[in-house]
Motif scaffolding. Sequence first.
Motif, PDB file in Angstrom:
ATOM      1  N   ILE A 268       0.632  -1.317  -0.100  1.00  0.00           N
ATOM      2  CA  ILE A 268      -0.252   0.097  -0.207  1.00  0.00           C
ATOM      3  C   ILE A 268       0.444   1.290  -0.120  1.00  0.00           C
ATOM      4  O   ILE A 268       0.569   1.877  -0.732  1.00  0.00           O
ATOM      5  N   PRO A 269       1.814   1.369   0.725  1.00  0.00           N
ATOM      6  CA  PRO A 269       2.353   2.709   1.021  1.00  0.00           C
ATOM      7  C   PRO A 269       3.353   3.100  -1.068  1.00  0.00           C
ATOM      8  O   PRO A 269       3.933   3.883  -0.834  1.00  0.00           O
ATOM      9  N   PHE A 270       3.560   1.342  -0.983  1.00  0.00           N
ATOM     10  CA  PHE A 270       4.514   1.350  -2.174  1.00  0.00           C
ATOM     11  C   PHE A 270       3.565   2.251  -3.795  1.00  0.00           C
ATOM     12  O   PHE A 270       3.872   2.936  -4.462  1.00  0.00           O
ATOM     13  N   GLY A 271       2.439   2.159  -3.366  1.00  0.00           N
ATOM     14  CA  GLY A 271       1.801   2.073  -4.405  1.00  0.00           C
ATOM     15  C   GLY A 271       1.246   3.790  -4.635  1.00  0.00           C
ATOM     16  O   GLY A 271       0.906   4.473  -5.302  1.00  0.00           O
ATOM     17  N   LEU A 272       1.357   4.079  -3.040  1.00  0.00           N
ATOM     18  CA  LEU A 272       0.600   5.266  -2.911  1.00  0.00           C
ATOM     19  C   LEU A 272       2.299   6.416  -3.807  1.00  0.00           C
ATOM     20  O   LEU A 272       1.950   7.370  -4.436  1.00  0.00           O
ATOM     21  N   ALA A 273       3.516   5.446  -3.235  1.00  0.00           N
ATOM     22  CA  ALA A 273       4.190   6.586  -3.239  1.00  0.00           C
ATOM     23  C   ALA A 273       4.389   6.479  -4.981  1.00  0.00           C
ATOM     24  O   ALA A 273       4.452   7.309  -5.789  1.00  0.00           O
ATOM     25  N   LEU A 274       4.218   5.271  -6.044  1.00  0.00           N
ATOM     26  CA  LEU A 274       4.157   5.751  -6.761  1.00  0.00           C
ATOM     27  C   LEU A 274       3.161   6.516  -8.357  1.00  0.00           C
ATOM     28  O   LEU A 274       3.320   6.938  -8.752  1.00  0.00           O
ATOM     29  N   ALA A 275       1.597   6.553  -7.104  1.00  0.00           N
ATOM     30  CA  ALA A 275       1.282   7.263  -7.458  1.00  0.00           C
ATOM     31  C   ALA A 275       1.201   8.851  -7.390  1.00  0.00           C
ATOM     32  O   ALA A 275       1.243   9.579  -8.180  1.00  0.00           O
ATOM     33  N   VAL A 276       1.567   9.035  -6.003  1.00  0.00           N
ATOM     34  CA  VAL A 276       1.614  11.191  -5.867  1.00  0.00           C
ATOM     35  C   VAL A 276       3.267  11.570  -6.022  1.00  0.00           C
ATOM     36  O   VAL A 276       3.689  12.561  -6.297  1.00  0.00           O
ATOM     37  N   ASN A 277       4.070  10.416  -6.095  1.00  0.00           N
ATOM     38  CA  ASN A 277       5.632  11.105  -6.603  1.00  0.00           C
ATOM     39  C   ASN A 277       6.041  11.006  -7.601  1.00  0.00           C
ATOM     40  O   ASN A 277       6.586   9.556  -8.255  1.00  0.00           O
ATOM     41  N   LYS A 278       6.274  11.702  -9.206  1.00  0.00           N
ATOM     42  CA  LYS A 278       5.952  11.253 -10.425  1.00  0.00           C
ATOM     43  C   LYS A 278       7.967  10.932  -9.977  1.00  0.00           C
ATOM     44  O   LYS A 278       8.573   9.685 -11.312  1.00  0.00           O
TER      45      LYS A 278
END
Length: 277
Positions: free
Chosen positions: A96-106
Amino acid sequence: IIMKKKQSKIEKALKSLTFWRGVIALLGFVFIWEILSKYVPIWTGTVLPWIGHVPPPTEVIEAWREVFFLPGYWESWYMSSGRVFAGFIAAQILGIPFGLALAVNKYFRDIFFPPFEILRPIPPLAWVPASIIFWPTTEMSIAFVTFLGAFFTIVINVLGGARSIDVRYLRAAQSMGASQWDLFYKIILPGTLPSIFTGAAVGMGITWEVVLAGEMISGGGGQQASGGLGFFIWSSYMGGTVATVIVGMISIGIAGYLSSTLIRFIGNRSMPWRNLF
């Protein structure tokens, strides 16, 4: 004023047409299975392909009755469930944190998404030989393969859910003075929750498939007497008891259904606004 008594969920289910359709469908499936596997060869003198050698439900129920009270059967449930939830929870904590980091940080996405996409198509079962070699114990190897079974599905669903949020919501919140934490906590996270639980439900199913295959290949984690449901099926097959193999398969289905029901329950509690529709 006469107050209507609030119906319990069980009463609502018993009055639901959907519930009774499901019951009738299951009973119809069992009836057809019994006829095709037991009576059709008697009537026609020939065995139907594929299903002709499958034990009928009556034989499966008898085999289930024989193992139901054996401690080893329930130890297999316990061991497989423990492995599934250990790998599943680890996949949630990291995915979950890894997926959110991929989504919000280019910049994070540009660096980590290419290797992630290269590893994602590799089937979890392809990792079994490597995990047996790399990890010091068989139990850790099974846990690692179980983790992989859920991790990639969870990450892809979280990434897709976060990226699908309408950017106008973010801009409207920023125009009203929302901080980066407010954007994440009040918009991105609630908007991603449906995708998180969708990925969790799909990942749970894959995790059950992977842990059972891992138990078959590794011999139940080194515990021959109660090596999990996967080893239960494999040992039944090696012993030539096909009815017991089907007992193990049905046990997997029940375990997977209960696990998915638990995820849906937690999801409904976490997203109360969905119950309004």
